[in-house]
Enzyme design. Structure first.
Site, short mmCIF file in Angstrom:
data_model
loop_
_atom_site.label_atom_id
_atom_site.label_comp_id
_atom_site.label_asym_id
_atom_site.label_seq_id
_atom_site.Cartn_x
_atom_site.Cartn_y
_atom_site.Cartn_z
N ARG A 61 0.69 -1.25 0.14
CA ARG A 61 0.20 -0.01 -0.02
C ARG A 61 0.74 1.29 0.05
NH1 ARG A 61 2.49 2.31 3.82
NH2 ARG A 61 0.71 3.70 3.77
N GLY A 62 0.12 2.48 -0.08
CA GLY A 62 0.89 3.58 -0.35
C GLY A 62 1.18 4.08 -1.87
N ALA A 63 0.85 5.29 -2.13
CA ALA A 63 0.48 5.45 -3.51
C ALA A 63 1.78 5.02 -4.52
CB ALA A 63 0.12 6.96 -3.73
N ARG A 105 -7.42 -0.08 -6.57
CA ARG A 105 -7.77 0.71 -5.58
C ARG A 105 -7.89 2.00 -6.56
NH1 ARG A 105 -4.39 1.37 -0.32
NH2 ARG A 105 -6.06 2.37 0.25
N ASP A 258 -1.93 11.06 -2.24
CA ASP A 258 -2.01 10.19 -3.19
C ASP A 258 -2.45 10.62 -4.71
OD1 ASP A 258 -2.77 9.00 -0.49
OD2 ASP A 258 -2.64 7.20 -1.86
N ASN A 268 -5.23 12.39 0.43
CA ASN A 268 -4.31 11.82 1.33
C ASN A 268 -5.11 11.00 2.23
OD1 ASN A 268 -1.67 11.05 1.71
ND2 ASN A 268 -1.78 12.01 3.65
#
Ligand code: MRU
EC number: 5.3.1.23
Length: 366
Positions: A61-63, A105, A258, A268
């Site tokens: 995860r995390g952009a 996502r 994001d 975000n």
């Protein structure tokens, strides 16, 4: 004296390796972030479906990290795939893979950015005759995916150096979620890069990490990552954010992003907007740090889908009930901060200041 990217690479060595691609075996391995910090488990992602699921379930995860993973996921679409014999088959499979990965996502723009970049590379390679067979195309795609990773790491170093200009010895930074090396896949991070470089330079800068309900990226990931790096971190509940700012315990707010729009709206992790408003009210600088791959210069604020996740993430904490099991729940996992609350946006190309609707294009398109 400003350090160069090369000098920083010698000074700072990441302690975490969240995404590993092995060229010889064509394997993609990720550190499962859903289990941290209690278990450190690496999992192999075998195919596109597997990769999309790992992104959806937030094992990665995390952009920037989901962008890098999806880039490699596009290569997996061609590896050991019996349906791919010709270059035309390859483009068809890659188009299908992109649709699957993009839908994993909705909010972070880096995902679509990375799959688009990989598909464009593949189409250009085939059209220009630069690959005569599928295995040659795969080799060129590996080079491109590695470039996405390397560019991200270099961008984080640049952001770290720009962010460092805003920090003084002894400062405390408030963050939100995890915008560190776990979230970017490189081991460095965006919002946490200035703090890590400060540490590497011998400065004493500490972090306040809100726990970041419901998925607890703050308490599980940011705290773990900073403790691994030997950086002083204090965990707070999300509800203590206002008090720590009011009591002068915070010199600077630094968060990731994001998606950033051309007028300066920053999407975000949920809770970011609240931090920005309080920081603005109390005169505390508020910075969003993101590579230019996180900018979306085309969309308007109401076009962006804010991901809503499983209500049980709110009704429970890691499986333990904390509310009546049939309570109605609203679980948006991102919010949007309007530009008027933002002091500056730190990118690898420089710091963007208001008016954002004029300055973002100038820097991002440079
Ligand atoms: O839901 P997550 O954990 O993927 O959300 C992550 C964030 O909101 C980060 O702040 C953002 O992706 C920037 S990561 C450098």
């Amino acid at each position: 004296m400003k350090l160069t990217v090369k000098e920083v690479k010698e000074l700072f060595k990441p302690k975490l390796l969240p995404i590993i691609w092995k060229d010889e075996s064509n394997t993609l391995t990720i550190l499962d972030q859903s289990l941290l910090p209690f278990q450190k488990v690496y999992v192999d992602l075998k195919d596109v479906e597997n990769t999309a699921l790992a992104i959806k379930n937030m094992q990665v995860r995390g952009a920037p990290a989901i962008g890098i993973t999806a880039g490699y996921g596009m290569i997996l679409a061609l590896i050991n795939n019996k349906n791919v014999k010709t270059l035309d088959d390859a483009i068809r499979e890659l188009t299908r893979a992109k649709t699957i990965l993009d839908s994993a996502r909705p909010t972070a723009v880096n995902l679509v950015w990375a799959t688009s970049r990989m598909l464009t590379l593949a189409k250009n390679t085939v059209e220009s005759g630069n690959a005569k067979a599928v295995n040659e195309l795969i080799e060129l795609m590996k080079v491109e995916a590695k470039k996405i990773f390397d560019e991200e790491y270099d961008a984080e170093i640049q952001m770290g150096l720009y962010g460092l200009e805003k920090l003084n010895d002894g400062d405390t930074v408030l963050t939100q979620c995890n915008a560190g090396g776990l979230a970017t896949g490189t081991g460095l991070g965006t919002a946490l890069a200035p703090v890590k470089l400060a540490k590497a330079l011998g400065m004493s800068v500490s972090v306040i990490a809100p726990e970041t309900r419901p998925w607890l990226q703050g308490s599980r990931l940011t705290v773990y990552e900073l403790m691994e790096e030997g950086i002083k971190v204090t965990l707070i509940t999300d509800t203590a954010v206002g008090l720590v700012m009011y009591r002068d315990m915070v010199n600077n707010v630094m968060v990731g992003a994001d998606r950033i729009l051309r007028d300066g709206h920053v999407f975000n992790k949920i809770g970011t907007f609240k931090e920005a408003v309080i920081a603005h009210e109390l005169g505390i600088p508020f910075y969003a740090l993101a590579p230019t791959s996180s900018f979306d210069l085309k969309s308007n604020v109401n076009d962006i889908k804010i991901e809503e996740r499983d209500p049980n993430e709110v009704r429970t904490i890691r499986g333990i009930p904390i509310a009546p099991e049939d309570v109605n729940v609203y679980n948006p996992v991102f919010d949007v901060t309007p530009p008027k609350y933002i002091t500056g946006i730190i990118t690898e190309k420089g710091i963007i200041y208001p008016p954002f609707h004029e300055n973002i294009r100038k820097i991002v398109e440079r």
